[in-house]
Design a protein around this motif. Structure first.
Motif, PDB file in Angstrom:
ATOM      1  N   ILE A  33      56.209  -6.270  22.140  1.00  0.00           N
ATOM      2  CA  ILE A  33      57.613  -5.339  22.375  1.00  0.00           C
ATOM      3  C   ILE A  33      57.453  -3.995  21.980  1.00  0.00           C
ATOM      4  CG2 ILE A  33      59.806  -5.209  21.152  1.00  0.00           C
ATOM      5  CD1 ILE A  33      59.840  -8.219  20.766  1.00  0.00           C
ATOM      6  N   LYS A  34      56.481  -3.547  20.921  1.00  0.00           N
ATOM      7  CA  LYS A  34      56.499  -2.131  20.675  1.00  0.00           C
ATOM      8  C   LYS A  34      55.543  -1.513  21.843  1.00  0.00           C
ATOM      9  CE  LYS A  34      54.683  -3.197  16.631  1.00  0.00           C
ATOM     10  NZ  LYS A  34      53.995  -3.047  15.024  1.00  0.00           N
ATOM     11  N   GLN A  35      54.803  -2.309  22.699  1.00  0.00           N
ATOM     12  CA  GLN A  35      54.150  -1.449  23.608  1.00  0.00           C
ATOM     13  C   GLN A  35      55.104  -1.262  24.549  1.00  0.00           C
ATOM     14  OE1 GLN A  35      51.171  -4.018  25.224  1.00  0.00           O
ATOM     15  NE2 GLN A  35      50.147  -2.299  26.586  1.00  0.00           N
ATOM     16  N   HIS A  36      55.747  -1.972  24.983  1.00  0.00           N
ATOM     17  CA  HIS A  36      56.995  -1.834  26.075  1.00  0.00           C
ATOM     18  C   HIS A  36      57.810  -0.707  25.512  1.00  0.00           C
ATOM     19  CE1 HIS A  36      56.394  -4.977  28.958  1.00  0.00           C
ATOM     20  NE2 HIS A  36      55.993  -5.829  28.190  1.00  0.00           N
ATOM     21  N   ALA A  37      58.166  -0.605  24.314  1.00  0.00           N
ATOM     22  CA  ALA A  37      58.910   0.400  23.697  1.00  0.00           C
ATOM     23  C   ALA A  37      58.333   1.547  23.926  1.00  0.00           C
ATOM     24  CB  ALA A  37      59.147   0.008  22.317  1.00  0.00           C
ATOM     25  N   TRP A  38      57.184   1.869  23.702  1.00  0.00           N
ATOM     26  CA  TRP A  38      56.254   3.170  23.758  1.00  0.00           C
ATOM     27  C   TRP A  38      56.395   3.393  25.266  1.00  0.00           C
ATOM     28  CZ3 TRP A  38      56.002   6.153  20.229  1.00  0.00           C
ATOM     29  CH2 TRP A  38      55.705   5.965  19.041  1.00  0.00           C
ATOM     30  N   GLN A  39      56.272   2.544  26.104  1.00  0.00           N
ATOM     31  CA  GLN A  39      55.944   2.925  27.655  1.00  0.00           C
ATOM     32  C   GLN A  39      57.775   3.353  28.116  1.00  0.00           C
ATOM     33  OE1 GLN A  39      55.202  -0.995  29.238  1.00  0.00           O
ATOM     34  NE2 GLN A  39      52.988  -0.523  28.956  1.00  0.00           N
ATOM     35  N   GLN A  40      58.786   2.755  27.518  1.00  0.00           N
ATOM     36  CA  GLN A  40      60.329   3.254  27.718  1.00  0.00           C
ATOM     37  C   GLN A  40      60.304   4.906  27.158  1.00  0.00           C
ATOM     38  OE1 GLN A  40      63.505   1.212  26.471  1.00  0.00           O
ATOM     39  NE2 GLN A  40      62.935  -0.662  27.672  1.00  0.00           N
ATOM     40  N   ILE A  41      60.102   5.018  26.204  1.00  0.00           N
ATOM     41  CA  ILE A  41      59.876   6.379  25.236  1.00  0.00           C
ATOM     42  C   ILE A  41      59.023   7.198  26.157  1.00  0.00           C
ATOM     43  CG2 ILE A  41      59.183   7.778  23.250  1.00  0.00           C
ATOM     44  CD1 ILE A  41      59.636   5.264  21.594  1.00  0.00           C
ATOM     45  N   THR A  43      58.799   7.307  29.308  1.00  0.00           N
ATOM     46  CA  THR A  43      59.078   7.473  30.500  1.00  0.00           C
ATOM     47  C   THR A  43      60.872   8.137  30.398  1.00  0.00           C
ATOM     48  OG1 THR A  43      58.475   5.505  31.350  1.00  0.00           O
ATOM     49  CG2 THR A  43      60.311   6.380  32.626  1.00  0.00           C
ATOM     50  N   ALA A  44      61.438   7.708  29.234  1.00  0.00           N
ATOM     51  CA  ALA A  44      63.042   8.218  29.258  1.00  0.00           C
ATOM     52  C   ALA A  44      63.541   8.823  27.856  1.00  0.00           C
ATOM     53  CB  ALA A  44      63.846   7.240  29.942  1.00  0.00           C
ATOM     54  N   GLY A  45      62.441   8.648  26.937  1.00  0.00           N
ATOM     55  CA  GLY A  45      62.900   9.372  25.578  1.00  0.00           C
ATOM     56  C   GLY A  45      63.296   8.086  24.774  1.00  0.00           C
ATOM     57  N   ALA A  46      63.175   8.205  23.511  1.00  0.00           N
ATOM     58  CA  ALA A  46      63.580   7.381  22.570  1.00  0.00           C
ATOM     59  C   ALA A  46      65.081   7.096  22.534  1.00  0.00           C
ATOM     60  CB  ALA A  46      63.238   7.683  20.968  1.00  0.00           C
ATOM     61  N   SER A  47      65.861   8.083  22.832  1.00  0.00           N
ATOM     62  CA  SER A  47      67.432   7.712  22.878  1.00  0.00           C
ATOM     63  C   SER A  47      67.893   6.753  23.829  1.00  0.00           C
ATOM     64  CB  SER A  47      68.098   9.010  22.972  1.00  0.00           C
ATOM     65  OG  SER A  47      67.833   9.655  24.245  1.00  0.00           O
ATOM     66  N   ALA A  48      66.975   6.659  25.172  1.00  0.00           N
ATOM     67  CA  ALA A  48      67.089   5.585  25.977  1.00  0.00           C
ATOM     68  C   ALA A  48      66.518   4.456  25.998  1.00  0.00           C
ATOM     69  CB  ALA A  48      66.594   6.303  27.579  1.00  0.00           C
ATOM     70  N   LEU A  49      65.865   4.132  24.640  1.00  0.00           N
ATOM     71  CA  LEU A  49      65.291   2.639  24.294  1.00  0.00           C
ATOM     72  C   LEU A  49      66.312   1.589  24.356  1.00  0.00           C
ATOM     73  CD1 LEU A  49      62.544   1.390  23.445  1.00  0.00           C
ATOM     74  CD2 LEU A  49      63.385   1.805  21.123  1.00  0.00           C
ATOM     75  N   SER A  50      65.885   0.552  25.279  1.00  0.00           N
ATOM     76  CA  SER A  50      66.877  -0.575  25.466  1.00  0.00           C
ATOM     77  C   SER A  50      66.187  -1.861  25.129  1.00  0.00           C
ATOM     78  CB  SER A  50      67.293  -0.635  26.871  1.00  0.00           C
ATOM     79  OG  SER A  50      67.893  -1.938  27.215  1.00  0.00           O
ATOM     80  N   LEU A  51      66.717  -2.580  23.983  1.00  0.00           N
ATOM     81  CA  LEU A  51      66.000  -3.819  23.853  1.00  0.00           C
ATOM     82  C   LEU A  51      66.199  -4.796  24.776  1.00  0.00           C
ATOM     83  CD1 LEU A  51      65.752  -2.680  20.889  1.00  0.00           C
ATOM     84  CD2 LEU A  51      66.224  -5.009  20.010  1.00  0.00           C
ATOM     85  N   SER A  71      67.678  -5.012  15.802  1.00  0.00           N
ATOM     86  CA  SER A  71      68.537  -4.113  16.527  1.00  0.00           C
ATOM     87  C   SER A  71      67.468  -3.002  17.171  1.00  0.00           C
ATOM     88  CB  SER A  71      69.676  -3.320  15.683  1.00  0.00           C
ATOM     89  OG  SER A  71      68.927  -2.514  14.775  1.00  0.00           O
ATOM     90  N   ARG A  72      68.097  -2.157  18.096  1.00  0.00           N
ATOM     91  CA  ARG A  72      67.253  -0.996  18.417  1.00  0.00           C
ATOM     92  C   ARG A  72      66.963  -0.253  17.375  1.00  0.00           C
ATOM     93  NH1 ARG A  72      69.376   4.891  20.588  1.00  0.00           N
ATOM     94  NH2 ARG A  72      69.846   4.748  18.312  1.00  0.00           N
TER      95      ARG A  72
END
Length: 228
Positions: A33-41, A43-51, A71-72
Motif C-alpha cells: 500500500i505504501k509503495q502505491h502511495a509513493w507512486q501516487q505522490i 505523480t500527483a502530490g500528497a494532497s491527491a492521495l486516494s486510498l 484513513s488517508r
C-alpha cells in the motif's frame, strides 16, 4: 516511484521471519500500500492521495484496504513518520562519527536527492487539512537537536562567536529544550532556512535552465554560514 528490489540484512535476516504468518502477511500488504502511495505522490502530490485508487490498483475493495490504514491521514502519517525517522537516523549516524556542520549539510543534501518525493513530503507544501501527531513532531525535534549540537560545536571553535538577535534568548520553544546559546540557535535557524531553501528549489526543478551547478550554490551557501 521505483524502488530498489535489493534486500538489506534486516529484510533477509531472522527478523524478517518474525511474527505469525498473519502478521507477516499484514506487514507485506501495508508495505505494498505504501509503495502505491509513493507512486501516487510522485505523480500527483500528497494532497491527491486516494486510498480507494490504491485499493483498485491492488484489486481490493475500499473497506478491505481500510483494515490496514484507517484513513488517508493514517497512511500519510506513516509515510511522514518513516521519512522523518530515516533522516533523523541518517544525521545521527553521521554526527556520531564526529562530523562537523559541513558534513551534516552534505548528508542532508544526499538524503534529499536520494528520494526527492520523500523529502518534499516533509519539507514541501503542507498537505491541506493534515496535522502531524505528537510522535512525528518528536522525531523532527531529534533532527533539530542534532543540528543544534553541530552548530554549538561550530561556534565553540571560533574565537569570537557572531552576535545573535536578542529575541532568541527568550523564544526557544522550537529548540525542544536544547541548552544551546542564542548564537547557536541563530546559526541553526539560518542554516535550516538557507539549506532547505536551496534544496527545495533544486528538487522542485526551479534551477533548471539557469546555467549553474546547484551543488556549487549549496556549497557556497554553506561556506558562508560555516566557514572552515
Amino acid at each position: 516511484m521505483a524502488k530498489s528490489s535489493a534486500k538489506t540484512d534486516a529484510e533477509t535476516g531472522p527478523q524478517a521471519d518474525a511474527g505469525t504468518p498473519r502478521e507477516r502477511y499484514r506487514a507485506q500488504v501495508r508495505a505494498e500500500i505504501k509503495q502505491h502511495a509513493w507512486q501516487q505522490i510522485a505523480t500527483a502530490g500528497a494532497s491527491a492521495l486516494s486510498l480507494n485508487a490504491i485499493a483498485k490498483q491492488m484489486g481490493m475493495s475500499g473497506p478491505a484496504l481500510y483494515r490496514y490504514f484507517a484513513s488517508r491521514d493514517d497512511l500519510i502519517t506513516e509515510l511522514i513518520r518513516e521519512a522523518y525517522r530515516s533522516l533523523a537516523d541518517t544525521l545521527h549516524a553521521t554526527a556520531a562519527t564526529g562530523a562537523d556542520l559541513t558534513v551534516l549539510a552534505h548528508t542532508l543534501r544526499d538524503w534529499a536527492r536520494e528520494d526527492p518525493h520523500r523529502y518534499l513530503l516533509i519539507y514541501g507544501t503542507p498537505v491541506p487539512g493534515y496535522h502531524a501527531p505528537q510522535d512525528v513532531t518528536g522525531i523532527s525535534d531529534e533532527i533539530m537537536k542534532t543540528l543544534l549540537d553541530a552548530c554549538a560545536a561550530s561556534l565553540a571553535a571560533r574565537k569570537t562567536p557572531p552576535p545573535a538577535p536578542a529575541f532568541l534568548a527568550e523564544h526557544r520553544e522550537w529548540a525542544a529544550g536544547h541548552p544551546a546559546p542564542p548564537a547557536a540557535l541563530h546559526l541553526a535557524l539560518t542554516f535550516w532556512t538557507r539549506m532547505h531553501g536551496v534544496l527545495s528549489l533544486e528538487l522542485a526543478g526551479h534551477f533548471a535552465g539557469m546555467g549553474f551547478d546547484s551543488a556549487l550554490l549549496f556549497a557556497a551557501e554553506l561556506d558562508a554560514l560555516a566557514p572552515r
